[in-house]
Design a protein around this motif. Structure first.
Motif, short mmCIF file in Angstrom:
data_model
loop_
_atom_site.label_atom_id
_atom_site.label_comp_id
_atom_site.label_asym_id
_atom_site.label_seq_id
_atom_site.Cartn_x
_atom_site.Cartn_y
_atom_site.Cartn_z
N ILE A 235 0.83 -1.20 0.00
CA ILE A 235 0.00 0.00 0.00
C ILE A 235 0.87 1.25 0.00
N ASP A 236 1.94 1.22 0.81
CA ASP A 236 2.85 2.37 0.84
C ASP A 236 3.45 2.63 -0.54
N LEU A 237 3.87 1.57 -1.22
CA LEU A 237 4.50 1.73 -2.52
C LEU A 237 3.48 2.21 -3.56
N ALA A 238 2.26 1.68 -3.51
CA ALA A 238 1.23 2.13 -4.45
C ALA A 238 0.97 3.62 -4.28
N PHE A 239 0.91 4.08 -3.05
CA PHE A 239 0.70 5.50 -2.81
C PHE A 239 1.91 6.32 -3.26
N GLN A 240 3.10 5.79 -3.02
CA GLN A 240 4.32 6.51 -3.41
C GLN A 240 4.41 6.66 -4.92
N LEU A 241 4.03 5.63 -5.66
CA LEU A 241 4.14 5.67 -7.12
C LEU A 241 3.06 6.53 -7.76
N THR A 242 1.92 6.69 -7.10
CA THR A 242 0.78 7.41 -7.69
C THR A 242 0.48 8.74 -7.03
N CYS A 243 1.01 8.96 -5.83
CA CYS A 243 0.66 10.15 -5.05
C CYS A 243 -0.85 10.29 -4.88
N GLY A 244 -1.54 9.15 -4.87
CA GLY A 244 -2.97 9.15 -4.61
C GLY A 244 -3.84 9.46 -5.81
N GLN A 245 -3.29 9.51 -7.03
CA GLN A 245 -4.11 9.78 -8.22
C GLN A 245 -5.17 8.67 -8.34
N TYR A 345 3.61 9.03 -13.85
CA TYR A 345 3.60 10.06 -14.89
C TYR A 345 5.03 10.42 -15.30
N GLY A 346 5.97 10.32 -14.35
CA GLY A 346 7.36 10.60 -14.65
C GLY A 346 7.95 9.64 -15.66
N GLU A 347 7.37 8.46 -15.79
CA GLU A 347 7.78 7.54 -16.84
C GLU A 347 6.98 7.76 -18.12
N ILE A 348 5.70 8.07 -17.98
CA ILE A 348 4.84 8.20 -19.15
C ILE A 348 5.14 9.46 -19.94
N LEU A 349 5.29 10.59 -19.28
CA LEU A 349 5.41 11.86 -19.99
C LEU A 349 6.64 11.94 -20.89
N PRO A 350 7.83 11.51 -20.44
CA PRO A 350 8.97 11.53 -21.37
C PRO A 350 8.75 10.64 -22.58
N ARG A 351 8.11 9.49 -22.38
CA ARG A 351 7.84 8.62 -23.53
C ARG A 351 6.85 9.27 -24.47
N ALA A 352 5.83 9.94 -23.90
CA ALA A 352 4.85 10.61 -24.75
C ALA A 352 5.51 11.74 -25.53
N VAL A 353 6.42 12.46 -24.88
CA VAL A 353 7.15 13.52 -25.57
C VAL A 353 7.95 12.94 -26.72
N ARG A 354 8.62 11.84 -26.46
CA ARG A 354 9.43 11.22 -27.51
C ARG A 354 8.58 10.73 -28.67
N ASP A 355 7.46 10.07 -28.33
CA ASP A 355 6.64 9.43 -29.38
C ASP A 355 5.93 10.45 -30.25
N CYS A 356 5.44 11.54 -29.63
CA CYS A 356 4.69 12.50 -30.44
C CYS A 356 5.58 13.58 -31.02
N GLY A 357 6.85 13.64 -30.57
CA GLY A 357 7.77 14.62 -31.11
C GLY A 357 7.31 16.04 -30.90
N CYS A 358 6.60 16.30 -29.78
CA CYS A 358 6.00 17.62 -29.60
C CYS A 358 6.76 18.47 -28.60
N PHE A 359 8.00 18.10 -28.29
CA PHE A 359 8.81 18.96 -27.45
C PHE A 359 9.05 20.27 -28.20
N SER A 360 9.02 21.35 -27.52
CA SER A 360 9.20 22.65 -28.17
C SER A 360 10.57 22.72 -28.80
N ARG A 361 10.59 23.01 -30.11
CA ARG A 361 11.85 23.02 -30.83
C ARG A 361 12.25 24.41 -31.32
#
Length: 439
Positions: A235-245, A345-361
Protein backbone atom coordinates in the motif's frame (compact mmCIF):
# COMPACT_ATOMS: atom_id res chain seq x y z
CA UNK A 1 -22.00 -9.78 -8.54
CA UNK A 2 -18.64 -9.39 -6.81
CA UNK A 3 -17.31 -5.85 -6.53
CA UNK A 4 -14.18 -4.81 -8.40
CA UNK A 5 -11.77 -1.89 -8.88
CA UNK A 6 -13.23 0.50 -11.43
CA UNK A 7 -11.13 2.30 -14.06
CA UNK A 8 -13.85 3.47 -16.46
CA UNK A 9 -16.85 5.70 -15.83
CA UNK A 10 -18.59 6.68 -12.57
CA UNK A 11 -18.38 4.30 -9.63
CA UNK A 12 -21.38 2.52 -8.17
CA UNK A 13 -21.31 1.23 -4.59
CA UNK A 14 -23.01 -2.03 -5.55
CA UNK A 15 -20.40 -2.80 -8.23
CA UNK A 16 -17.18 -1.08 -7.26
CA UNK A 17 -14.80 -0.57 -4.39
CA UNK A 18 -15.07 3.12 -3.54
CA UNK A 19 -13.60 5.84 -1.39
CA UNK A 20 -16.43 7.77 0.28
CA UNK A 21 -17.41 10.08 -2.62
CA UNK A 22 -18.66 12.86 -0.34
CA UNK A 23 -15.53 13.07 1.76
CA UNK A 24 -13.54 15.02 -0.82
CA UNK A 25 -16.27 17.59 -1.51
CA UNK A 26 -17.56 18.41 1.96
CA UNK A 27 -16.97 22.13 1.43
CA UNK A 28 -19.51 22.21 -1.41
CA UNK A 29 -22.42 21.96 1.02
CA UNK A 30 -21.50 25.32 2.52
CA UNK A 31 -21.41 26.91 -0.93
CA UNK A 32 -24.79 25.39 -1.81
CA UNK A 33 -26.40 26.59 1.41
CA UNK A 34 -25.21 30.11 0.57
CA UNK A 35 -26.87 30.07 -2.88
CA UNK A 36 -23.43 30.22 -4.49
CA UNK A 37 -22.49 29.80 -8.13
CA UNK A 38 -19.09 28.12 -8.19
CA UNK A 39 -16.68 25.91 -10.14
CA UNK A 40 -15.53 22.34 -9.46
CA UNK A 41 -12.59 21.21 -11.55
CA UNK A 42 -9.97 18.48 -11.66
CA UNK A 43 -8.14 16.18 -14.08
CA UNK A 44 -9.95 13.45 -15.96
CA UNK A 45 -10.87 10.29 -14.05
CA UNK A 46 -10.36 11.72 -10.60
CA UNK A 47 -13.94 11.09 -9.43
CA UNK A 48 -15.73 14.36 -10.25
CA UNK A 49 -18.79 12.69 -11.76
CA UNK A 50 -18.97 10.01 -9.08
CA UNK A 51 -18.66 12.54 -6.26
CA UNK A 52 -21.21 14.99 -7.64
CA UNK A 53 -23.74 12.31 -8.54
CA UNK A 54 -23.51 11.11 -4.95
CA UNK A 55 -23.86 14.63 -3.57
CA UNK A 56 -26.87 15.35 -5.80
CA UNK A 57 -28.54 12.13 -4.67
CA UNK A 58 -27.82 12.90 -1.02
CA UNK A 59 -29.25 16.42 -1.30
CA UNK A 60 -32.41 15.16 -2.98
CA UNK A 61 -32.88 12.37 -0.44
CA UNK A 62 -32.55 14.80 2.47
CA UNK A 63 -35.64 16.57 1.13
CA UNK A 64 -34.31 20.12 1.17
CA UNK A 65 -33.14 20.51 -2.43
CA UNK A 66 -33.83 19.16 -5.90
CA UNK A 67 -30.31 18.45 -7.15
CA UNK A 68 -29.02 16.82 -10.34
CA UNK A 69 -25.83 16.41 -12.35
CA UNK A 70 -26.48 17.48 -15.96
CA UNK A 71 -24.08 17.10 -18.87
CA UNK A 72 -23.40 19.73 -21.53
CA UNK A 73 -21.06 17.52 -23.53
CA UNK A 74 -23.50 17.05 -26.43
CA UNK A 75 -23.07 20.74 -27.21
CA UNK A 76 -19.48 20.08 -28.25
CA UNK A 77 -20.63 19.21 -31.77
CA UNK A 78 -22.10 22.71 -32.33
CA UNK A 79 -19.40 25.27 -31.44
CA UNK A 80 -20.76 27.87 -33.89
CA UNK A 81 -24.48 27.01 -33.85
CA UNK A 82 -25.86 28.22 -30.54
CA UNK A 83 -29.44 27.20 -31.29
CA UNK A 84 -28.54 23.62 -32.22
CA UNK A 85 -26.29 23.32 -29.17
CA UNK A 86 -29.04 24.57 -26.85
CA UNK A 87 -31.54 22.07 -28.29
CA UNK A 88 -29.13 19.17 -27.81
CA UNK A 89 -28.14 20.29 -24.30
CA UNK A 90 -31.74 20.74 -23.12
CA UNK A 91 -32.68 17.29 -24.40
CA UNK A 92 -29.71 15.86 -22.51
CA UNK A 93 -30.80 17.78 -19.38
CA UNK A 94 -34.25 16.21 -19.54
CA UNK A 95 -32.83 12.71 -19.91
CA UNK A 96 -30.41 13.20 -17.02
CA UNK A 97 -33.12 14.61 -14.77
CA UNK A 98 -35.54 11.75 -15.54
CA UNK A 99 -32.88 9.29 -14.41
CA UNK A 100 -31.94 11.10 -11.20
CA UNK A 101 -35.10 12.80 -9.88
CA UNK A 102 -38.66 11.77 -9.01
CA UNK A 103 -41.38 13.00 -11.35
CA UNK A 104 -42.46 15.96 -9.18
CA UNK A 105 -38.93 17.43 -9.26
CA UNK A 106 -38.26 16.97 -12.98
CA UNK A 107 -38.34 19.93 -15.37
CA UNK A 108 -41.57 21.08 -17.03
CA UNK A 109 -41.84 21.34 -20.82
CA UNK A 110 -39.14 23.70 -22.01
CA UNK A 111 -40.49 27.08 -23.15
CA UNK A 112 -39.82 28.36 -26.64
CA UNK A 113 -37.16 31.01 -27.04
CA UNK A 114 -34.78 32.57 -29.48
CA UNK A 115 -31.31 31.01 -29.90
CA UNK A 116 -29.05 32.39 -27.23
CA UNK A 117 -31.89 32.59 -24.69
CA UNK A 118 -33.27 29.06 -24.55
CA UNK A 119 -30.93 27.77 -21.84
CA UNK A 120 -31.75 30.60 -19.45
CA UNK A 121 -35.48 30.37 -20.21
CA UNK A 122 -35.48 26.62 -19.56
CA UNK A 123 -33.65 26.89 -16.23
CA UNK A 124 -35.90 29.75 -15.13
CA UNK A 125 -39.03 27.70 -15.92
CA UNK A 126 -37.65 24.72 -14.01
CA UNK A 127 -36.73 26.80 -10.96
CA UNK A 128 -40.19 28.38 -10.87
CA UNK A 129 -42.03 25.06 -11.23
CA UNK A 130 -39.89 23.04 -8.82
CA UNK A 131 -41.30 22.72 -5.27
CA UNK A 132 -37.76 22.78 -3.83
CA UNK A 133 -34.73 25.03 -4.37
CA UNK A 134 -32.98 23.81 -7.52
CA UNK A 135 -29.29 22.87 -7.36
CA UNK A 136 -27.55 21.96 -10.62
CA UNK A 137 -24.08 20.57 -11.32
CA UNK A 138 -23.35 21.32 -14.99
CA UNK A 139 -20.79 18.74 -16.08
CA UNK A 140 -18.41 18.95 -19.06
CA UNK A 141 -18.91 22.71 -19.37
CA UNK A 142 -15.40 23.04 -20.81
CA UNK A 143 -16.35 20.73 -23.69
CA UNK A 144 -18.09 23.76 -25.18
CA UNK A 145 -16.15 26.27 -27.28
CA UNK A 146 -16.72 29.39 -29.32
CA UNK A 147 -20.07 31.23 -29.37
CA UNK A 148 -21.80 28.27 -27.72
CA UNK A 149 -19.54 28.51 -24.65
CA UNK A 150 -19.81 32.29 -24.39
CA UNK A 151 -23.60 32.16 -24.78
CA UNK A 152 -24.01 29.50 -22.08
CA UNK A 153 -21.82 31.38 -19.58
CA UNK A 154 -23.54 34.67 -20.31
CA UNK A 155 -27.01 33.19 -19.84
CA UNK A 156 -26.03 31.65 -16.52
CA UNK A 157 -24.51 34.92 -15.36
CA UNK A 158 -27.61 36.83 -16.43
CA UNK A 159 -29.93 34.51 -14.49
CA UNK A 160 -27.86 34.71 -11.30
CA UNK A 161 -29.57 37.87 -10.07
CA UNK A 162 -33.02 36.25 -10.37
CA UNK A 163 -32.23 33.32 -8.08
CA UNK A 164 -33.68 31.53 -6.19
CA UNK A 165 -37.31 32.13 -7.27
CA UNK A 166 -36.58 32.82 -10.92
CA UNK A 167 -33.39 30.79 -11.46
CA UNK A 168 -31.62 27.82 -9.83
CA UNK A 169 -30.67 28.28 -6.19
CA UNK A 170 -27.07 27.15 -6.79
CA UNK A 171 -25.10 26.16 -9.90
CA UNK A 172 -21.69 24.50 -10.17
CA UNK A 173 -19.71 24.43 -13.40
CA UNK A 174 -17.82 21.13 -13.56
CA UNK A 175 -14.87 20.28 -15.80
CA UNK A 176 -11.15 19.81 -16.12
CA UNK A 177 -10.35 23.52 -16.11
CA UNK A 178 -11.15 26.63 -14.15
CA UNK A 179 -13.27 29.25 -15.91
CA UNK A 180 -10.39 31.40 -17.12
CA UNK A 181 -8.92 28.37 -18.90
CA UNK A 182 -12.06 27.49 -20.87
CA UNK A 183 -11.25 27.51 -24.58
CA UNK A 184 -12.83 30.13 -26.79
CA UNK A 185 -11.82 28.16 -29.88
CA UNK A 186 -11.58 24.44 -30.54
CA UNK A 187 -8.21 22.70 -30.56
CA UNK A 188 -5.10 24.72 -29.76
CA UNK A 189 -6.73 28.09 -29.31
CA UNK A 190 -7.22 31.06 -27.06
CA UNK A 191 -8.49 30.76 -23.50
CA UNK A 192 -10.93 33.15 -21.88
CA UNK A 193 -8.10 34.49 -19.72
CA UNK A 194 -10.49 35.65 -16.99
CA UNK A 195 -13.75 34.71 -15.30
CA UNK A 196 -15.55 37.71 -16.85
CA UNK A 197 -18.25 35.72 -18.74
CA UNK A 198 -19.04 34.02 -15.42
CA UNK A 199 -17.95 36.66 -12.92
CA UNK A 200 -20.63 35.58 -10.45
CA UNK A 201 -18.38 32.66 -9.48
CA UNK A 202 -17.83 32.67 -5.74
CA UNK A 203 -15.14 29.99 -5.54
CA UNK A 204 -13.19 27.42 -7.55
CA UNK A 205 -12.78 24.01 -5.92
CA UNK A 206 -10.05 21.68 -7.15
CA UNK A 207 -10.86 18.04 -6.45
CA UNK A 208 -7.95 16.57 -4.52
CA UNK A 209 -6.32 13.16 -4.90
CA UNK A 210 -6.72 10.30 -2.42
CA UNK A 211 -4.83 10.35 0.87
CA UNK A 212 -2.75 7.42 2.13
CA UNK A 213 -5.56 6.62 4.58
CA UNK A 214 -8.16 6.56 1.81
CA UNK A 215 -6.02 4.26 -0.33
CA UNK A 216 -5.64 1.87 2.57
CA UNK A 217 -9.39 1.92 3.17
CA UNK A 218 -10.11 1.31 -0.52
CA UNK A 219 -7.82 -1.70 -0.67
CA UNK A 220 -9.22 -2.98 2.63
CA UNK A 221 -12.64 -3.31 0.97
CA UNK A 222 -11.17 -5.92 -1.37
CA UNK A 223 -9.67 -7.73 1.59
CA UNK A 224 -13.02 -7.72 3.40
CA UNK A 225 -14.83 -9.11 0.35
CA UNK A 226 -12.30 -11.73 -0.77
CA UNK A 227 -9.83 -12.32 2.05
CA UNK A 228 -6.87 -11.30 -0.13
CA UNK A 229 -4.54 -9.07 1.85
CA UNK A 230 -2.54 -6.05 0.69
CA UNK A 231 0.71 -5.93 2.64
CA UNK A 232 1.26 -2.51 4.28
CA UNK A 233 4.47 -2.13 2.28
CA UNK A 234 2.50 -2.72 -0.94
CA UNK A 235 0.00 0.00 0.00
CA UNK A 236 2.85 2.37 0.84
CA UNK A 237 4.50 1.73 -2.52
CA UNK A 238 1.23 2.13 -4.45
CA UNK A 239 0.70 5.50 -2.81
CA UNK A 240 4.32 6.51 -3.41
CA UNK A 241 4.14 5.67 -7.12
CA UNK A 242 0.78 7.41 -7.69
CA UNK A 243 0.66 10.15 -5.05
CA UNK A 244 -2.97 9.15 -4.61
CA UNK A 245 -4.11 9.78 -8.22
CA UNK A 246 -7.49 7.97 -8.18
CA UNK A 247 -7.32 6.28 -11.59
CA UNK A 248 -3.78 5.04 -10.99
CA UNK A 249 -4.68 3.72 -7.54
CA UNK A 250 -7.54 1.68 -8.98
CA UNK A 251 -5.59 0.60 -12.07
CA UNK A 252 -2.71 -0.78 -10.00
CA UNK A 253 -5.09 -2.72 -7.76
CA UNK A 254 -7.13 -4.03 -10.66
CA UNK A 255 -4.01 -5.24 -12.48
CA UNK A 256 -2.78 -7.01 -9.36
CA UNK A 257 -5.97 -8.78 -8.28
CA UNK A 258 -7.38 -9.58 -11.73
CA UNK A 259 -4.28 -10.38 -13.76
CA UNK A 260 -1.16 -10.89 -11.69
CA UNK A 261 -2.45 -12.58 -8.53
CA UNK A 262 -5.96 -13.97 -9.06
CA UNK A 263 -5.32 -16.51 -6.26
CA UNK A 264 -7.03 -14.84 -3.29
CA UNK A 265 -4.91 -16.81 -0.81
CA UNK A 266 -1.76 -15.00 -1.94
CA UNK A 267 -1.00 -11.70 -0.22
CA UNK A 268 -0.09 -8.76 -2.43
CA UNK A 269 3.47 -7.52 -1.98
CA UNK A 270 5.55 -4.56 -3.27
CA UNK A 271 6.87 -6.75 -6.10
CA UNK A 272 3.30 -7.14 -7.37
CA UNK A 273 2.83 -3.35 -7.27
CA UNK A 274 5.95 -2.85 -9.39
CA UNK A 275 4.82 -5.49 -11.88
CA UNK A 276 1.40 -3.83 -12.12
CA UNK A 277 3.04 -0.47 -12.70
CA UNK A 278 5.16 -1.87 -15.53
CA UNK A 279 2.09 -3.49 -17.12
CA UNK A 280 -0.09 -0.37 -17.19
CA UNK A 281 2.79 1.83 -18.37
CA UNK A 282 3.57 -0.48 -21.28
CA UNK A 283 -0.08 -1.04 -22.14
CA UNK A 284 -0.79 2.71 -22.41
CA UNK A 285 -4.38 2.54 -21.17
CA UNK A 286 -6.78 5.31 -22.17
CA UNK A 287 -6.00 7.46 -19.15
CA UNK A 288 -2.26 7.36 -19.76
CA UNK A 289 -2.63 7.70 -23.50
CA UNK A 290 -4.66 10.87 -23.00
CA UNK A 291 -1.64 12.53 -21.40
CA UNK A 292 -0.14 12.92 -24.88
CA UNK A 293 -3.15 15.04 -25.85
CA UNK A 294 -2.26 17.55 -23.18
CA UNK A 295 1.26 17.83 -24.61
CA UNK A 296 -0.17 19.35 -27.79
CA UNK A 297 -0.80 22.62 -25.92
CA UNK A 298 2.00 25.18 -26.03
CA UNK A 299 1.40 26.41 -22.49
CA UNK A 300 1.64 22.85 -21.14
CA UNK A 301 4.86 22.18 -23.04
CA UNK A 302 6.28 25.44 -21.73
CA UNK A 303 5.95 24.04 -18.20
CA UNK A 304 6.93 20.42 -18.86
CA UNK A 305 9.95 21.00 -21.09
CA UNK A 306 12.22 22.58 -18.45
CA UNK A 307 11.01 20.15 -15.76
CA UNK A 308 11.84 17.13 -17.93
CA UNK A 309 15.18 18.67 -18.88
CA UNK A 310 16.03 19.26 -15.22
CA UNK A 311 16.20 23.06 -15.52
CA UNK A 312 14.25 25.90 -13.92
CA UNK A 313 10.99 27.27 -15.27
CA UNK A 314 12.38 30.75 -15.74
CA UNK A 315 9.82 33.18 -17.15
CA UNK A 316 6.95 30.70 -17.60
CA UNK A 317 3.77 32.62 -16.63
CA UNK A 318 2.18 31.67 -13.33
CA UNK A 319 -1.13 31.09 -15.13
CA UNK A 320 0.51 28.41 -17.26
CA UNK A 321 2.06 26.77 -14.20
CA UNK A 322 -1.29 26.74 -12.42
CA UNK A 323 -2.97 25.37 -15.55
CA UNK A 324 -0.54 22.42 -15.71
CA UNK A 325 -1.22 21.78 -12.03
CA UNK A 326 -4.99 21.89 -12.58
CA UNK A 327 -4.62 19.28 -15.34
CA UNK A 328 -2.86 17.00 -12.86
CA UNK A 329 0.40 16.85 -14.81
CA UNK A 330 2.62 18.55 -12.23
CA UNK A 331 2.49 19.32 -8.55
CA UNK A 332 4.24 21.66 -6.17
CA UNK A 333 7.08 20.06 -4.23
CA UNK A 334 7.81 20.93 -0.62
CA UNK A 335 10.38 23.53 -1.66
CA UNK A 336 7.85 25.30 -3.88
CA UNK A 337 9.25 24.15 -7.24
CA UNK A 338 7.08 22.20 -9.68
CA UNK A 339 7.69 18.53 -10.38
CA UNK A 340 5.93 15.79 -12.34
CA UNK A 341 2.74 14.87 -10.49
CA UNK A 342 3.77 11.32 -9.61
CA UNK A 343 6.50 8.79 -10.49
CA UNK A 344 4.29 6.87 -12.94
CA UNK A 345 3.60 10.06 -14.89
CA UNK A 346 7.36 10.60 -14.65
CA UNK A 347 7.78 7.54 -16.84
CA UNK A 348 4.84 8.20 -19.15
CA UNK A 349 5.41 11.86 -19.99
CA UNK A 350 8.97 11.53 -21.37
CA UNK A 351 7.84 8.62 -23.53
CA UNK A 352 4.85 10.61 -24.75
CA UNK A 353 7.15 13.52 -25.57
CA UNK A 354 9.43 11.22 -27.51
CA UNK A 355 6.64 9.43 -29.38
CA UNK A 356 4.69 12.50 -30.44
CA UNK A 357 7.77 14.62 -31.11
CA UNK A 358 6.00 17.62 -29.60
CA UNK A 359 8.81 18.96 -27.45
CA UNK A 360 9.20 22.65 -28.17
CA UNK A 361 11.85 23.02 -30.83
CA UNK A 362 11.60 26.65 -31.78
CA UNK A 363 14.28 28.09 -29.52
CA UNK A 364 16.93 25.45 -30.06
CA UNK A 365 16.43 25.31 -33.83
CA UNK A 366 16.48 29.09 -34.08
CA UNK A 367 19.77 29.22 -32.22
CA UNK A 368 21.29 26.50 -34.37
CA UNK A 369 20.19 28.17 -37.58
CA UNK A 370 22.07 31.32 -36.68
CA UNK A 371 25.25 29.44 -37.52
CA UNK A 372 27.06 30.32 -34.28
CA UNK A 373 29.25 27.47 -32.99
CA UNK A 374 28.43 28.52 -29.43
CA UNK A 375 24.72 28.48 -30.21
CA UNK A 376 24.98 25.04 -31.79
CA UNK A 377 26.89 23.84 -28.76
CA UNK A 378 24.12 25.05 -26.45
CA UNK A 379 21.50 23.29 -28.56
CA UNK A 380 23.45 20.03 -28.49
CA UNK A 381 23.90 20.38 -24.74
CA UNK A 382 20.12 20.62 -24.30
CA UNK A 383 19.64 17.40 -26.26
CA UNK A 384 22.25 15.59 -24.15
CA UNK A 385 20.79 16.94 -20.95
CA UNK A 386 17.25 15.86 -21.77
CA UNK A 387 18.45 12.45 -22.97
CA UNK A 388 20.41 11.82 -19.81
CA UNK A 389 17.44 12.81 -17.67
CA UNK A 390 15.34 10.28 -19.53
CA UNK A 391 18.03 7.67 -19.09
CA UNK A 392 17.75 8.04 -15.35
CA UNK A 393 13.97 7.99 -15.40
CA UNK A 394 12.93 5.50 -18.08
CA UNK A 395 14.79 2.35 -18.91
CA UNK A 396 15.01 0.88 -22.43
CA UNK A 397 14.29 4.20 -24.14
CA UNK A 398 15.91 5.09 -27.43
CA UNK A 399 17.84 8.17 -26.39
CA UNK A 400 19.28 8.80 -29.82
CA UNK A 401 15.77 8.91 -31.24
CA UNK A 402 14.70 11.26 -28.47
CA UNK A 403 17.60 13.64 -29.10
CA UNK A 404 16.80 13.79 -32.81
CA UNK A 405 13.15 14.53 -32.03
CA UNK A 406 13.95 17.77 -30.20
CA UNK A 407 16.95 19.03 -32.22
CA UNK A 408 17.76 19.20 -35.89
CA UNK A 409 20.49 16.71 -36.91
CA UNK A 410 24.02 17.95 -36.27
CA UNK A 411 27.02 17.28 -38.56
CA UNK A 412 28.46 13.88 -37.75
CA UNK A 413 32.04 15.12 -37.99
CA UNK A 414 31.42 17.73 -35.30
CA UNK A 415 29.41 15.73 -32.81
CA UNK A 416 29.34 12.20 -31.54
CA UNK A 417 25.91 10.60 -31.07
CA UNK A 418 24.33 10.55 -27.63
CA UNK A 419 25.40 7.54 -25.56
CA UNK A 420 23.10 4.56 -25.65
CA UNK A 421 20.37 4.08 -23.09
CA UNK A 422 22.09 0.97 -21.75
CA UNK A 423 25.31 2.84 -21.15
CA UNK A 424 23.55 5.70 -19.41
CA UNK A 425 21.40 3.36 -17.34
CA UNK A 426 24.46 1.33 -16.34
CA UNK A 427 26.41 4.44 -15.42
CA UNK A 428 23.57 6.08 -13.55
CA UNK A 429 22.03 3.08 -11.82
CA UNK A 430 24.06 3.28 -8.56
CA UNK A 431 22.99 6.91 -8.07
CA UNK A 432 19.33 6.41 -9.00
CA UNK A 433 17.17 8.15 -6.42
CA UNK A 434 13.92 6.67 -5.12
CA UNK A 435 10.60 8.24 -6.20
CA UNK A 436 9.81 11.48 -4.32
CA UNK A 437 7.58 11.17 -1.31
CA UNK A 438 3.99 12.25 -1.81
CA UNK A 439 2.53 14.68 0.63
Amino acid sequence: MARFFNTAGPCRPDLHYMVDPLRRIERLRRLIDRQSYFVVHGPRQTGKTTSLLSLAAALAQEGRYAAALLSLEVGRAFPEDVGAAEAAILQSFREDASYQLPSDLRPPPWPDGAPGHRLAAALAAWAQACPRPLVLFLDEIDALTGPTLLSALSQLRGGHRRRPQGFPWAIALVGMRDVRDYKVTAGEGAQLGSASPFNVKEESVLLRDFTREEVSGLYAQHTADTGQVFAPEAIDLAFQLTCGQPWLINALAREMVDELVPDRSVALQPAHVRAARDAIVLRQDTHLDSLAERLQEDRVRAVLEPILAGSTLGAVPEDDQRYAMDLGLVRQAEGGALEIANPIYGEILPRAVRDCGCFSRRRSVARAERGSPAAEGRARHRARRGARWLGRTVSRIDLDSYASSIERPMPTDREQPCPSSEAITRRRRPQRAPPPACR
